[in-house]
Design a protein around this motif. Structure first.
Motif, PDB file in Angstrom:
ATOM      1  N   ARG A 114       0.850  -1.192   0.000  1.00 39.47           N
ATOM      2  CA  ARG A 114       0.000   0.000   0.000  1.00 39.47           C
ATOM      3  C   ARG A 114       0.883   1.238   0.000  1.00 39.47           C
ATOM      4  O   ARG A 114       1.854   1.325   0.748  1.00 39.47           O
ATOM      5  N   ILE A 115       0.547   2.210  -0.862  1.00 37.99           N
ATOM      6  CA  ILE A 115       1.313   3.448  -0.944  1.00 37.99           C
ATOM      7  C   ILE A 115       1.138   4.246   0.342  1.00 37.99           C
ATOM      8  O   ILE A 115       0.016   4.477   0.802  1.00 37.99           O
ATOM      9  N   ARG A 116       2.239   4.668   0.938  1.00 38.43           N
ATOM     10  CA  ARG A 116       2.190   5.489   2.142  1.00 38.43           C
ATOM     11  C   ARG A 116       2.181   6.966   1.722  1.00 38.43           C
ATOM     12  O   ARG A 116       2.918   7.367   0.829  1.00 38.43           O
ATOM     13  N   SER A 117       1.329   7.742   2.351  1.00 31.33           N
ATOM     14  CA  SER A 117       1.263   9.171   2.035  1.00 31.33           C
ATOM     15  C   SER A 117       0.832   9.945   3.272  1.00 31.33           C
ATOM     16  O   SER A 117       0.208   9.384   4.182  1.00 31.33           O
ATOM     17  N   PRO A 118       1.157  11.241   3.338  1.00 31.51           N
ATOM     18  CA  PRO A 118       0.803  12.041   4.515  1.00 31.51           C
ATOM     19  C   PRO A 118      -0.702  12.271   4.627  1.00 31.51           C
ATOM     20  O   PRO A 118      -1.441  12.178   3.636  1.00 31.51           O
ATOM     21  N   PHE A 119      -1.158  12.583   5.828  1.00 30.52           N
ATOM     22  CA  PHE A 119      -2.555  12.933   6.105  1.00 30.52           C
ATOM     23  C   PHE A 119      -2.667  14.451   5.993  1.00 30.52           C
ATOM     24  O   PHE A 119      -2.536  15.175   6.967  1.00 30.52           O
ATOM     25  N   VAL A 120      -2.897  14.936   4.761  1.00 31.44           N
ATOM     26  CA  VAL A 120      -2.965  16.374   4.507  1.00 31.44           C
ATOM     27  C   VAL A 120      -4.422  16.764   4.253  1.00 31.44           C
ATOM     28  O   VAL A 120      -5.072  16.197   3.372  1.00 31.44           O
ATOM     29  N   VAL A 121      -4.931  17.725   5.002  1.00 31.89           N
ATOM     30  CA  VAL A 121      -6.321  18.149   4.883  1.00 31.89           C
ATOM     31  C   VAL A 121      -6.526  18.924   3.579  1.00 31.89           C
ATOM     32  O   VAL A 121      -5.822  19.899   3.308  1.00 31.89           O
ATOM     33  N   SER A 122      -7.504  18.473   2.765  1.00 31.17           N
ATOM     34  CA  SER A 122      -7.812  19.182   1.515  1.00 31.17           C
ATOM     35  C   SER A 122      -9.124  19.941   1.610  1.00 31.17           C
ATOM     36  O   SER A 122      -9.351  20.894   0.869  1.00 31.17           O
ATOM     37  N   GLU A 123     -10.013  19.518   2.537  1.00 31.60           N
ATOM     38  CA  GLU A 123     -11.311  20.182   2.680  1.00 31.60           C
ATOM     39  C   GLU A 123     -11.897  19.840   4.039  1.00 31.60           C
ATOM     40  O   GLU A 123     -11.696  18.735   4.562  1.00 31.60           O
ATOM     41  N   LEU A 124     -12.597  20.809   4.627  1.00 32.62           N
ATOM     42  CA  LEU A 124     -13.240  20.610   5.939  1.00 32.62           C
ATOM     43  C   LEU A 124     -14.747  20.522   5.761  1.00 32.62           C
ATOM     44  O   LEU A 124     -15.344  21.297   5.023  1.00 32.62           O
ATOM     45  N   MET A 125     -15.366  19.559   6.436  1.00 33.81           N
ATOM     46  CA  MET A 125     -16.824  19.458   6.418  1.00 33.81           C
ATOM     47  C   MET A 125     -17.414  20.485   7.392  1.00 33.81           C
ATOM     48  O   MET A 125     -16.827  20.757   8.448  1.00 33.81           O
ATOM     49  N   ALA A 126     -18.556  21.013   7.022  1.00 32.28           N
ATOM     50  CA  ALA A 126     -19.208  22.009   7.888  1.00 32.28           C
ATOM     51  C   ALA A 126     -19.623  21.375   9.209  1.00 32.28           C
ATOM     52  O   ALA A 126     -20.097  20.232   9.247  1.00 32.28           O
ATOM     53  N   ASP A 127     -19.431  22.120  10.311  1.00 30.53           N
ATOM     54  CA  ASP A 127     -19.830  21.684  11.655  1.00 30.53           C
ATOM     55  C   ASP A 127     -19.178  20.362  12.065  1.00 30.53           C
ATOM     56  O   ASP A 127     -19.742  19.595  12.857  1.00 30.53           O
ATOM     57  N   SER A 128     -18.018  20.083  11.529  1.00 34.94           N
ATOM     58  CA  SER A 128     -17.302  18.852  11.884  1.00 34.94           C
ATOM     59  C   SER A 128     -16.373  19.115  13.065  1.00 34.94           C
ATOM     60  O   SER A 128     -16.058  20.272  13.384  1.00 34.94           O
ATOM     61  N   PRO A 129     -15.919  18.059  13.756  1.00 32.44           N
ATOM     62  CA  PRO A 129     -14.950  18.254  14.849  1.00 32.44           C
ATOM     63  C   PRO A 129     -13.712  19.020  14.393  1.00 32.44           C
ATOM     64  O   PRO A 129     -13.184  19.856  15.139  1.00 32.44           O
ATOM     65  N   ALA A 130     -13.260  18.761  13.170  1.00 23.45           N
ATOM     66  CA  ALA A 130     -12.051  19.424  12.667  1.00 23.45           C
ATOM     67  C   ALA A 130     -12.264  20.918  12.493  1.00 23.45           C
ATOM     68  O   ALA A 130     -11.409  21.733  12.874  1.00 23.45           O
ATOM     69  N   SER A 131     -13.417  21.299  11.907  1.00 19.76           N
ATOM     70  CA  SER A 131     -13.681  22.727  11.687  1.00 19.76           C
ATOM     71  C   SER A 131     -13.891  23.447  13.010  1.00 19.76           C
ATOM     72  O   SER A 131     -13.447  24.590  13.181  1.00 19.76           O
ATOM     73  N   GLU A 132     -14.548  22.801  13.952  1.00 19.64           N
ATOM     74  CA  GLU A 132     -14.774  23.413  15.259  1.00 19.64           C
ATOM     75  C   GLU A 132     -13.478  23.565  16.044  1.00 19.64           C
ATOM     76  O   GLU A 132     -13.342  24.486  16.859  1.00 19.64           O
ATOM     77  N   ALA A 133     -12.520  22.653  15.804  1.00 18.72           N
ATOM     78  CA  ALA A 133     -11.228  22.725  16.510  1.00 18.72           C
ATOM     79  C   ALA A 133     -10.255  23.690  15.841  1.00 18.72           C
ATOM     80  O   ALA A 133      -9.171  23.939  16.367  1.00 18.72           O
ATOM     81  N   GLY A 134     -10.629  24.229  14.675  1.00 11.92           N
ATOM     82  CA  GLY A 134      -9.789  25.229  14.022  1.00 11.92           C
ATOM     83  C   GLY A 134      -8.780  24.684  13.038  1.00 11.92           C
ATOM     84  O   GLY A 134      -7.847  25.403  12.641  1.00 11.92           O
ATOM     85  N   LEU A 135      -8.926  23.446  12.607  1.00 10.38           N
ATOM     86  CA  LEU A 135      -8.020  22.927  11.585  1.00 10.38           C
ATOM     87  C   LEU A 135      -8.224  23.689  10.280  1.00 10.38           C
ATOM     88  O   LEU A 135      -9.310  24.211  10.024  1.00 10.38           O
ATOM     89  N   GLN A 136      -7.184  23.740   9.471  1.00 13.20           N
ATOM     90  CA  GLN A 136      -7.232  24.475   8.213  1.00 13.20           C
ATOM     91  C   GLN A 136      -6.802  23.587   7.049  1.00 13.20           C
ATOM     92  O   GLN A 136      -6.094  22.576   7.245  1.00 13.20           O
TER      93      GLN A 136
END
Length: 440
Positions: free
Chosen positions: A217-239
């Protein structure tokens, strides 16, 4: 809900194209040999039909059924799923399937599979002509590949980049490369910038996929490309652009490893470590009940440097045929693992097939998946199971060799047995989907 509907529509559209083309293959050869086709249906129509019409001076009724599990052509004088025993009890008519020579009946039966393969070749050719081919060279995967326990025991290490199998260069991590590695006696890998040779055991091909399906399996970084509305990530301030590098004390750059840690902390409050603007930031965040953050992640093709190849119209045709043949060979090479315990557990129905399509409309992906499904449909229909084309072909080959037809009563029972088996397989595959959905 919207993404589910988009996937469902793509699945139904793709299967509709494949069924029509497959059944047209039978229809085409039947009409060439002047065999009467009584019905041509998209989808099945037990009890009632959504739509039907019969052109003037035509023997064929065309219709749309309500059960989207396939389609059929009803050919006069043929033992098929209709089990029309009354018609079969009468003397053969000149326009009936059973009145024709075995070689003509053989072409009628393989016509559907032929059309599926030709469709796949055509789609692949047009994909290459319109979009070209973008691929990720193995040498550009800086994080390398991931390997399961079986591969690691054979000598592979996490992060190794396979570059040759038995001296033949490997360019990209596709089905051909996968089978070449599995069947090789020795593989050359890049490890920390240096080449290393790995001598593989004789039984490596037989056990590597069965015991560790996540190998290579190809290994690759966990890079955020889009945030879902009202998600834990958006509420925590991820970009967008944040690269997650660990959870708590667990530091890793690999997307799959991070996903596994998140899955083990469903609905929990965790300390998320991510990289932004040259700094590592820690942020407390709660995962969802499914162990998600509510983000879309960059595809490896967006992270690593890819290579694009463009094709002219006449160049695309042989290239598309080559790609189709390569896909068939790769699928056949992995087919036997379906009959292993791991393969049976991974078998899926319409839900699994639906996940092959993206949650947003993309014509390139749609046609790529449709071509692949066309190959699967062609290969599966060649299996020597009564009620499938391959079962009819098996009886016709027997007739050509033995110079006599199999007993019709035996063929009726075989047809019934084949249908029962296929229904059971369909229930099992979709049951697997249901179990995964409930316990995911």
């Amino acid at each position: 809900m919207e993404t589910t509907l988009i996937r469902a529509f793509q699945l139904i559209l793709s299967l509709s194209i494949l069924v029509i083309v497959h059944e047209f293959g039978h229809f085409f050869f039947a009409r060439i040999f002047k065999v009467r086709v009584e019905k041509f249906y998209l989808f099945f129509n037990p009890w009632f039909t959504l739509f039907k019409f019969k052109p003037k001076n035509s023997d064929t009724e065309y219709g749309l059924g309500w059960l989207p599990l396939g389609g059929y052509v009803k050919i006069s004088g043929m033992i098929d799923e209709s089990m029309d025993k009354e018609a079969m009890a009468q003397e053969p008519k000149e326009w009936e399937f059973r009145a024709k020579p075995a070689w003509q009946r053989l072409l009628i039966m393989i016509g559907g599979v032929m059309m599926n393969f030709l469709l796949a070749f055509f789609i692949y050719s047009m994909i290459l002509f319109h979009w070209g081919n973008e691929y990720l060279p193995l040498r550009n995967i800086s994080m390398g590949l991931s390997y399961g326990e079986t591969a690691q025991k054979a000598g592979f290490q996490i992060g190794d980049i396979p570059i040759a199998a038995d001296g033949t260069e490997l360019n990209e991590m596709n089905g051909d490369a996968l089978m070449a590695i599995a069947g090789a006696k020795h593989v050359t890998v890049l490890r920390n910038g240096s080449e290393h040779n790995i001598n593989l055991p004789d039984d490596f091909k037989n056990i590597v996929f069965e015991k560790d399906p996540e190998n290579f399996r190809i290994r690759s970084p966990f890079v955020v490309s889009e945030l879902m509305a009202d998600s834990p990530a958006s509420e925590a301030g991820l970009q967008v652009g944040d690269s997650i590098v660990g959870i708590g004390e667990n530091y890793t750059l690999d997307f799959t490893e991070i996903s596994k840690i998140l899955n083990a902390n469903k609905g929990e409050n965790i300390s998320l470590n991510f990289y932004r603007d040259g700094q590592v930031i820690s942020q407390n965040i709660s995962t969802t009940e499914e162990g998600k953050l509510g983000v879309f992640v960059k595809n490896p093709l967006e992270i690593y440097q890819t290579v694009s190849v463009k094709y002219g119209f006449f160049e695309s045709i042989p290239a598309g045929i080559k790609l189709g043949i390569s896909t068939i060979e790769s699928y056949l090479g992995q087919f036997k693992f379906i009959f292993s315990k791991q393969g049976a557990q991974s078998l899926g129905g319409f839900g699994t097939i639906g996940t092959l399509f993206p949650t947003s409309w993309n014509w390139e992906i749609f046609w790529t998946r449709t071509a692949f499904l066309s190959i699967i449909l062609g290969v599966m229909n060649l299996l020597p199971i009564p009620a499938l084309d391959g079962g009819h072909v098996m009886f016709l080959l027997y007739e050509l060799v033995a110079r006599r037809k199999p007993n019709e009563k035996f063929m009726e029972y075989a047809q019934m047995g084949g249908m029962i088996f296929l229904i059971a397989l369909l229930l099992f595959a979709n049951g697997n989907d249901l179990v995964r959905f409930i316990f995911k």
